[in-house]
Design a protein around this motif. Structure first.
Motif, PDB file in Angstrom:
ATOM      1  N   ARG A   6      58.885  59.201  -6.006  1.00  0.00           N
ATOM      2  CA  ARG A   6      57.711  60.007  -6.347  1.00  0.00           C
ATOM      3  C   ARG A   6      56.740  59.970  -5.174  1.00  0.00           C
ATOM      4  N   ILE A   7      56.167  61.138  -4.860  1.00  0.00           N
ATOM      5  CA  ILE A   7      55.209  61.166  -3.758  1.00  0.00           C
ATOM      6  C   ILE A   7      53.835  60.781  -4.296  1.00  0.00           C
ATOM      7  N   SER A   8      53.057  60.206  -3.423  1.00  0.00           N
ATOM      8  CA  SER A   8      51.738  59.740  -3.840  1.00  0.00           C
ATOM      9  C   SER A   8      50.759  60.915  -3.906  1.00  0.00           C
ATOM     10  N   THR A   9      49.624  60.634  -4.495  1.00  0.00           N
ATOM     11  CA  THR A   9      48.582  61.654  -4.607  1.00  0.00           C
ATOM     12  C   THR A   9      48.073  62.044  -3.224  1.00  0.00           C
ATOM     13  N   ALA A  10      47.955  61.069  -2.336  1.00  0.00           N
ATOM     14  CA  ALA A  10      47.480  61.362  -0.987  1.00  0.00           C
ATOM     15  C   ALA A  10      48.452  62.281  -0.261  1.00  0.00           C
ATOM     16  N   GLU A  11      49.750  62.030  -0.420  1.00  0.00           N
ATOM     17  CA  GLU A  11      50.737  62.880   0.233  1.00  0.00           C
ATOM     18  C   GLU A  11      50.710  64.282  -0.361  1.00  0.00           C
ATOM     19  N   ARG A  12      50.567  64.374  -1.665  1.00  0.00           N
ATOM     20  CA  ARG A  12      50.495  65.680  -2.328  1.00  0.00           C
ATOM     21  C   ARG A  12      49.264  66.453  -1.845  1.00  0.00           C
ATOM     22  N   LEU A  13      48.135  65.756  -1.722  1.00  0.00           N
ATOM     23  CA  LEU A  13      46.923  66.385  -1.229  1.00  0.00           C
ATOM     24  C   LEU A  13      47.100  66.830   0.226  1.00  0.00           C
ATOM     25  N   GLY A  14      47.728  65.989   1.032  1.00  0.00           N
ATOM     26  CA  GLY A  14      47.984  66.348   2.427  1.00  0.00           C
ATOM     27  C   GLY A  14      48.875  67.560   2.556  1.00  0.00           C
ATOM     28  N   ARG A  15      49.880  67.643   1.724  1.00  0.00           N
ATOM     29  CA  ARG A  15      50.756  68.809   1.756  1.00  0.00           C
ATOM     30  C   ARG A  15      50.007  70.069   1.342  1.00  0.00           C
ATOM     31  N   SER A  16      49.138  69.953   0.359  1.00  0.00           N
ATOM     32  CA  SER A  16      48.343  71.108  -0.079  1.00  0.00           C
ATOM     33  C   SER A  16      47.408  71.579   1.032  1.00  0.00           C
ATOM     34  N   VAL A  17      46.769  70.640   1.708  1.00  0.00           N
ATOM     35  CA  VAL A  17      45.875  71.000   2.802  1.00  0.00           C
ATOM     36  C   VAL A  17      46.677  71.643   3.931  1.00  0.00           C
ATOM     37  N   GLY A  18      47.858  71.113   4.213  1.00  0.00           N
ATOM     38  CA  GLY A  18      48.715  71.692   5.245  1.00  0.00           C
ATOM     39  C   GLY A  18      49.145  73.109   4.913  1.00  0.00           C
ATOM     40  N   ARG A  19      49.501  73.348   3.648  1.00  0.00           N
ATOM     41  CA  ARG A  19      49.870  74.708   3.233  1.00  0.00           C
ATOM     42  C   ARG A  19      48.685  75.656   3.370  1.00  0.00           C
ATOM     43  N   GLY A  20      47.512  75.181   3.008  1.00  0.00           N
ATOM     44  CA  GLY A  20      46.307  76.011   3.146  1.00  0.00           C
ATOM     45  C   GLY A  20      46.021  76.339   4.606  1.00  0.00           C
ATOM     46  N   TRP A  21      46.182  75.340   5.478  1.00  0.00           N
ATOM     47  CA  TRP A  21      45.938  75.562   6.902  1.00  0.00           C
ATOM     48  C   TRP A  21      46.942  76.558   7.483  1.00  0.00           C
ATOM     49  N   ARG A  22      48.199  76.431   7.100  1.00  0.00           N
ATOM     50  CA  ARG A  22      49.213  77.373   7.588  1.00  0.00           C
ATOM     51  C   ARG A  22      48.919  78.786   7.086  1.00  0.00           C
ATOM     52  N   ALA A  23      48.476  78.912   5.845  1.00  0.00           N
ATOM     53  CA  ALA A  23      48.130  80.228   5.306  1.00  0.00           C
ATOM     54  C   ALA A  23      46.947  80.824   6.057  1.00  0.00           C
ATOM     55  N   TYR A  24      45.961  80.004   6.380  1.00  0.00           N
ATOM     56  CA  TYR A  24      44.812  80.477   7.148  1.00  0.00           C
ATOM     57  C   TYR A  24      45.254  80.932   8.544  1.00  0.00           C
ATOM     58  N   ALA A  25      46.105  80.151   9.202  1.00  0.00           N
ATOM     59  CA  ALA A  25      46.579  80.510  10.546  1.00  0.00           C
ATOM     60  C   ALA A  25      47.381  81.810  10.500  1.00  0.00           C
ATOM     61  N   ARG A  26      48.212  81.976   9.459  1.00  0.00           N
ATOM     62  CA  ARG A  26      48.959  83.234   9.322  1.00  0.00           C
ATOM     63  C   ARG A  26      48.017  84.415   9.141  1.00  0.00           C
ATOM     64  N   GLY A  27      47.001  84.252   8.322  1.00  0.00           N
ATOM     65  CA  GLY A  27      46.027  85.326   8.110  1.00  0.00           C
ATOM     66  C   GLY A  27      45.269  85.662   9.380  1.00  0.00           C
ATOM     67  N   GLU A  28      44.909  84.634  10.146  1.00  0.00           N
ATOM     68  CA  GLU A  28      44.211  84.861  11.408  1.00  0.00           C
ATOM     69  C   GLU A  28      45.107  85.609  12.400  1.00  0.00           C
ATOM     70  N   ARG A  29      46.351  85.196  12.468  1.00  0.00           N
ATOM     71  CA  ARG A  29      47.307  85.864  13.362  1.00  0.00           C
ATOM     72  C   ARG A  29      47.539  87.315  12.907  1.00  0.00           C
ATOM     73  N   ARG A  30      47.612  87.521  11.579  1.00  0.00           N
ATOM     74  CA  ARG A  30      47.796  88.865  11.047  1.00  0.00           C
ATOM     75  C   ARG A  30      46.579  89.740  11.381  1.00  0.00           C
ATOM     76  N   LEU A  31      45.364  89.184  11.295  1.00  0.00           N
ATOM     77  CA  LEU A  31      44.158  89.916  11.644  1.00  0.00           C
ATOM     78  C   LEU A  31      44.154  90.278  13.122  1.00  0.00           C
ATOM     79  N   SER A  32      44.520  89.326  13.984  1.00  0.00           N
ATOM     80  CA  SER A  32      44.574  89.606  15.422  1.00  0.00           C
ATOM     81  C   SER A  32      45.573  90.723  15.719  1.00  0.00           C
ATOM     82  N   CYS A  33      46.725  90.667  15.083  1.00  0.00           N
ATOM     83  CA  CYS A  33      47.736  91.707  15.297  1.00  0.00           C
ATOM     84  C   CYS A  33      47.255  93.054  14.757  1.00  0.00           C
ATOM     85  N   TRP A  34      46.561  93.077  13.631  1.00  0.00           N
ATOM     86  CA  TRP A  34      46.050  94.319  13.075  1.00  0.00           C
ATOM     87  C   TRP A  34      45.008  94.926  14.002  1.00  0.00           C
TER      88      TRP A  34
END
Length: 125
Positions: A6-34
């Motif tokens: 079982r993964i710990s709460t800290a690891e789960r939180l870290g993964r969530s923050v990482g997914r959010g950061w990747r989504a933000y970077a994708r959106g920023e890259r998509r905006l730059s390309c647009w």
């Protein structure tokens, strides 16, 4: 015995923050390309994205400054109120109207009549 890890709460939180950061970077890259597809140079789009980031950071610092200032004023007011010396005579029992040894009138908390009165007045008793 359960063999799944079982993964710990800290690891789960870290993964969530990482997914959010990747989504933000994708959106920023998509905006730059647009922006680039609309005719803006890629360097100009990158600069525009950075300007927006710095303005947002500046607004956050501005809000944090005022919040800290309000908090500091509140702490200073509380400290001043707790360290102020107060005249204890003002905080004694309030004077009250009652029937005492010298008749009905205004008496202090120690029982002394404090309003002017005429002891020969027939309505004073």
């Amino acid at each position: 015995m359960n063999t799944t890890t079982r993964i710990s709460t800290a690891e789960r939180l870290g993964r969530s923050v990482g997914r959010g950061w990747r989504a933000y970077a994708r959106g920023e890259r998509r905006l730059s390309c647009w922006l680039a597809s609309k005719g803006m140079p890629l360097a100009g789009a990158t600069v525009l994205v950075w300007v927006v980031k710095l303005v947002a950071l500046g607004l956050l610092f501005y809000a944090a400054f005022w919040l800290a200032l309000v908090l500091l004023v509140g702490v200073a007011a509380a400290w001043t109120a707790s360290n102020s010396t107060v005249d204890d005579d003002r905080w004694t029992q309030p004077d009250e109207l009652r029937n005492g040894e010298a008749g009905f009138g205004l008496y202090s908390s120690s029982g002394q009549r404090i309003d002017p009165h005429d002891p020969n007045d027939p309505f004073n008793d």
